[in-house]
Scaffold this motif. Structure first.
Motif, PDB file in Angstrom:
ATOM      1  N   MET A   1       0.823  -1.208   0.000  1.00 32.24           N
ATOM      2  CA  MET A   1       0.000   0.000   0.000  1.00 32.24           C
ATOM      3  C   MET A   1       0.853   1.252   0.000  1.00 32.24           C
ATOM      4  N   ALA A   2       1.979   1.228  -0.700  1.00 29.22           N
ATOM      5  CA  ALA A   2       2.894   2.368  -0.683  1.00 29.22           C
ATOM      6  C   ALA A   2       2.264   3.615  -1.249  1.00 29.22           C
ATOM      7  N   ASP A   3       1.245   3.449  -2.137  1.00 31.91           N
ATOM      8  CA  ASP A   3       0.627   4.629  -2.728  1.00 31.91           C
ATOM      9  C   ASP A   3      -0.865   4.708  -2.400  1.00 31.91           C
ATOM     10  N   PHE A   4      -1.298   3.971  -1.356  1.00 32.22           N
ATOM     11  CA  PHE A   4      -2.696   3.979  -0.957  1.00 32.22           C
ATOM     12  C   PHE A   4      -3.623   3.582  -2.109  1.00 32.22           C
ATOM     13  N   LEU A   6      -3.811   4.315  -5.350  1.00 35.17           N
ATOM     14  CA  LEU A   6      -4.345   5.324  -6.253  1.00 35.17           C
ATOM     15  C   LEU A   6      -4.653   4.682  -7.595  1.00 35.17           C
ATOM     16  N   PRO A   7      -5.703   5.137  -8.288  1.00 41.59           N
ATOM     17  CA  PRO A   7      -5.980   4.621  -9.629  1.00 41.59           C
ATOM     18  C   PRO A   7      -4.753   4.817 -10.517  1.00 41.59           C
ATOM     19  N   PRO A   8      -4.374   3.828 -11.315  1.00 36.31           N
ATOM     20  CA  PRO A   8      -3.152   3.921 -12.134  1.00 36.31           C
ATOM     21  C   PRO A   8      -3.037   5.203 -12.954  1.00 36.31           C
ATOM     22  N   PRO A   9      -4.110   5.665 -13.645  1.00 33.35           N
ATOM     23  CA  PRO A   9      -3.959   6.910 -14.412  1.00 33.35           C
ATOM     24  C   PRO A   9      -3.618   8.109 -13.525  1.00 33.35           C
ATOM     25  N   LEU A  10      -4.269   8.188 -12.354  1.00 36.56           N
ATOM     26  CA  LEU A  10      -4.008   9.297 -11.442  1.00 36.56           C
ATOM     27  C   LEU A  10      -2.599   9.195 -10.869  1.00 36.56           C
ATOM     28  N   MET A  95      -0.029  10.741  -0.212  1.00 34.11           N
ATOM     29  CA  MET A  95      -0.525   9.773  -1.176  1.00 34.11           C
ATOM     30  C   MET A  95       0.548   8.804  -1.688  1.00 34.11           C
ATOM     31  N   LEU A  96       1.758   9.336  -1.962  1.00 34.12           N
ATOM     32  CA  LEU A  96       2.776   8.521  -2.620  1.00 34.12           C
ATOM     33  C   LEU A  96       4.013   8.252  -1.769  1.00 34.12           C
ATOM     34  N   ASP A  97       4.213   9.027  -0.711  1.00 29.02           N
ATOM     35  CA  ASP A  97       5.395   8.873   0.146  1.00 29.02           C
ATOM     36  C   ASP A  97       6.669   8.858  -0.688  1.00 29.02           C
TER      37      ASP A  97
END
Length: 278
Positions: A1-4, A6-10, A95-97
């Protein structure tokens, strides 16, 4: 879950944005804006402490001090741009850390990222306040925290929720003392680009400033807990009111100098902080 998740396009869009040169410049400008605000808060409190004028105010009050100066609206507009940059950075951190791209998500990292999100929301409100001051469409609502507390107190388990919030704020204050003591904040600096004198002063200023912020957060947290115990939203205090609690004590002067140091520390971050790590 490093990026929670997020939808791939976003996720791709955000990653492209943060690798663009303008993003890092905007983030660094954001640290300058944040530092400017805290410098003003600290300077005003220091003047009050030594009896040469000044007053205890919060970050919103600092914005008001800027806008009433010559070319104030222009200066405040620049601060707004910086604050927006800082808000974007906090959202990206949440969101991305991006500072820990190769580390798995731990409980500590998740808590820190939630803190980044809360910070982003708080500074978004500060940016809105600044825009309102520039457009002269609204004043500074010094009772916002009180209003929110009153709203929560009216809910089921409201006292417990407010008490929990106060405990969290108090915990944040204690964590600032820990950060100051361990000097772990230095790991964010580009130490290889700093001279030994710069590293030494960045450490000292950072410790002093972060510890002063810890004092303020602890005071605010304690009053939130008192508000929960008494079920009285008027007990809640903001930054300016927390400083006012120290009025008449030598501690106010120390904390005021500490907030000035925190402003300087933010300026050092603007110059030397590692923004994106690969």
């Amino acid at each position: 879950m490093a990026d929670f998740n997020l939808p791939p396009p976003l996720k791709q869009l955000v990653q492209q944005a943060i690798t663009h040169p303008w993003f890092e410049k905007l983030v660094r400008f954001g640290y300058v804006a944040k530092g400017t605000v805290y410098l003003i808060v600290g300077l005003l409190a220091a003047q009050a402490a030594i009896g040469t004028g000044g007053k205890m105010t919060d970050t919103s009050g600092a914005l008001q001090e800027i806008v009433i100066k010559p070319f104030g609206k222009l200066l405040l507009s620049l601060v707004v741009i910086g604050i927006v940059g800082y808000v974007l950075w906090r959202f990206v951190q949440a969101m991305l850390d991006p500072e820990h791209p190769k580390k798995s998500a731990s409980a500590k990292r998740i808590v820190q990222r939630i803190g980044y999100l809360i910070s982003a929301i708080a500074y978004s409100g500060l940016a809105i306040t600044a825009v309102e001051l520039i457009l002269e469409t609204g004043g500074i609502d010094g009772e916002a925290a009180e209003d929110w507390t009153e709203l929560v107190l009216a809910q089921p388990l409201g006292q417990w929720l407010v008490g929990l919030g106060g405990a969290i704020v108090l915990g944040v204050g204690v964590s600032y003392f820990y950060r100051a003591y361990t000097t772990e904040f230095q790991r964010h600096f580009k130490l290889r680009h700093m001279s030994s004198a710069e590293r030494r002063w960045a450490k000292r200023v950072g410790q002093f400033g972060i510890a002063a912020r810890g004092v303020v957060f602890c005071i605010i947290g304690l009053f939130v807990i008192v508000a929960a115990l008494k079920s009285d939203a008027t007990e809640v205090k903001g930054l300016g009111e927390a400083l006012a609690v120290l009025d008449g004590s030598w501690i106010l002067g120390i904390v005021a100098l500490g907030l000035i140091a925190y402003g300087v520390y933010s300026m050092i971050e603007a110059r030397y902080r590692e923004i994106i790590r690969s």
